[in-house]
Design an enzyme around this catalytic site. Sequence first.
Site, PDB file in Angstrom:
ATOM      1  N   LYS A 102      21.136 -29.267  12.456  1.00 13.18           N
ATOM      2  CA  LYS A 102      21.945 -29.505  11.762  1.00 13.18           C
ATOM      3  C   LYS A 102      22.738 -30.053  12.998  1.00 13.18           C
ATOM      4  O   LYS A 102      23.571 -30.018  13.568  1.00 13.18           O
ATOM      5  CB  LYS A 102      22.607 -28.736  11.459  1.00 13.18           C
ATOM      6  CG  LYS A 102      21.711 -27.531  10.641  1.00 13.18           C
ATOM      7  CD  LYS A 102      21.546 -28.552   9.328  1.00 13.18           C
ATOM      8  CE  LYS A 102      20.917 -26.943   8.444  1.00 13.18           C
ATOM      9  NZ  LYS A 102      20.428 -27.816   7.048  1.00 13.18           N
ATOM     10  N   ASP A 131      18.200 -32.463  11.070  1.00 13.01           N
ATOM     11  CA  ASP A 131      19.151 -32.671   9.081  1.00 13.01           C
ATOM     12  C   ASP A 131      20.049 -33.296   9.347  1.00 13.01           C
ATOM     13  O   ASP A 131      20.814 -32.432   9.743  1.00 13.01           O
ATOM     14  CB  ASP A 131      19.205 -31.284   8.838  1.00 13.01           C
ATOM     15  CG  ASP A 131      19.197 -31.534   7.215  1.00 13.01           C
ATOM     16  OD1 ASP A 131      19.331 -31.895   6.820  1.00 13.01           O
ATOM     17  OD2 ASP A 131      19.458 -30.101   6.736  1.00 13.01           O
ATOM     18  N   GLU A 151      15.606 -35.969   8.265  1.00 14.88           N
ATOM     19  CA  GLU A 151      16.231 -36.028   7.205  1.00 14.88           C
ATOM     20  C   GLU A 151      17.939 -35.866   6.651  1.00 14.88           C
ATOM     21  O   GLU A 151      18.051 -35.258   7.229  1.00 14.88           O
ATOM     22  CB  GLU A 151      16.081 -33.278   7.175  1.00 14.88           C
ATOM     23  CG  GLU A 151      16.109 -33.042   5.529  1.00 14.88           C
ATOM     24  CD  GLU A 151      15.958 -31.809   5.704  1.00 14.88           C
ATOM     25  OE1 GLU A 151      14.939 -31.056   7.037  1.00 14.88           O
ATOM     26  OE2 GLU A 151      15.840 -30.779   4.781  1.00 14.88           O
ATOM     27  N   ASP A 162      16.004 -34.393   1.329  1.00 14.70           N
ATOM     28  CA  ASP A 162      16.495 -32.649   0.267  1.00 14.70           C
ATOM     29  C   ASP A 162      17.250 -33.084  -0.371  1.00 14.70           C
ATOM     30  O   ASP A 162      16.508 -32.816  -1.356  1.00 14.70           O
ATOM     31  CB  ASP A 162      16.443 -32.285   1.979  1.00 14.70           C
ATOM     32  CG  ASP A 162      17.563 -30.760   1.711  1.00 14.70           C
ATOM     33  OD1 ASP A 162      17.196 -30.539   0.454  1.00 14.70           O
ATOM     34  OD2 ASP A 162      17.493 -29.968   2.460  1.00 14.70           O
ATOM     35  N   LYS A 165      13.264 -27.422  -2.776  1.00 18.26           N
ATOM     36  CA  LYS A 165      13.987 -25.323  -2.617  1.00 18.26           C
ATOM     37  C   LYS A 165      14.108 -25.373  -4.169  1.00 18.26           C
ATOM     38  O   LYS A 165      13.858 -26.326  -5.129  1.00 18.26           O
ATOM     39  CB  LYS A 165      15.172 -26.332  -2.246  1.00 18.26           C
ATOM     40  CG  LYS A 165      15.403 -25.869  -0.378  1.00 18.26           C
ATOM     41  CD  LYS A 165      16.641 -26.514  -0.276  1.00 18.26           C
ATOM     42  CE  LYS A 165      16.448 -27.016   1.100  1.00 18.26           C
ATOM     43  NZ  LYS A 165      18.430 -27.133   1.543  1.00 18.26           N
TER      44      LYS A 165
HETATM   45 MG   LIG Z   1      18.291 -29.914   4.070  1.00 15.18          MG
END
Ligand SMILES: [Mg+2]
Length: 371
Positions: free
Chosen positions: A163, A191, A218, A243, A267
């Site tokens: 992240k 990400d 991402e 995403d 998701k």
């Molecule tokens: Mg993500």
Amino acid sequence: MKIKQIEVFAIHLPLIKPFIISYATYPHISSIIVKLTTECGQIGWGESVPDEHITGETPASTYALIKNTLAPLMIGKNPMEFEKIHDLMDKTVKRAPAAKAAIDIACFDVVGKKLGVPVYQLIGGRYHEKFPVTHVLSIGAPEQMADEAEEKVNEGYTSFKMKVGVNIADDVNRIKAVRERVGEEIAIRVDVNQGWENSANTLSALRHLEDLGIDWLEQPVDQNDIDGMVEIKSKSSIPQMIDEGIKDMKDMREIIAKRAADKVNIKLMKCGGIYPAMKLANMAEMAGIECQVGSMVESSIGSAAGFHVAFSKKIMKSVELTGPLKFSKDIGDLKESYQIPFIQLNERPGLGVTVDESILAELTQQSNIIE
Ligand SMILES: [Mg+2]
């Protein structure tokens, strides 16, 4: 088969460590659990973990929407009629995908249990035997992230999702520190969670990252900036994943039409559950876009639902559903399916998750029964 009763619970899932990403820090995860009971006494479990930064749904709004609108709508309906159930929910409430996902997942669980088959058998059958489990590194100091990565490599992990998304210079240092520490054989995905904001910033960052062997980058830019993704994808050799920018079929149509991504992160909480996730996967497959199933850090229930989608489709190339590994207490037993560095699903009917109702009671902040 008819739905007789729906019980809704607002719970707090305690995290072992706070979860930090570019736009938020989470001390615990707020989740809404749905317990659906049919007239014949079958029970199905569903879950919603809303993220207001992505779909505009909060835990409080989701709880209220399920309790006041979606659950009453479902009483007397046949949980096997997935298309009808989604049509009814969509006609009644625009969007609110996380709330709808809880109902969708509970329906799949109860139908699987009624038929005596795992959910993946309802959506194409199991294609994948197992997936590697990716460890997610929260944003931290470069050395701290590298230390955690090294620790996890020693535990057997072979892939990381880092992240980042704070500022480019620090983010580049974070990624370099982890790559130097773990060596070249370990997979690293990055990400940004929209943190680099636009294509100009992202392209300047990518100049420092081209040689670091990153699997993919991402969501570097704002979720609505599909044109920015087109520009980045055309100017970088690093594969790009969308995403936050892929929630529903409209987004997927635009991504496909503009060839805006190499990969998408599907998701259940963004698209409305298992049934809509399969539709998105089919669209991506037609366009040759690879898919991952990710999560909002869900309990055993939501995570298992995501795994059933991932295991049943060939176009699913990776999974990121690590909620059950992040909680100090979970209401279900999915953790047993994680055999690091792999995840393998059991063959029990429905979601294959046994819920511990005493832990559920302990974590519950609020609950209601609708019948
Ligand atoms: Mg993500």
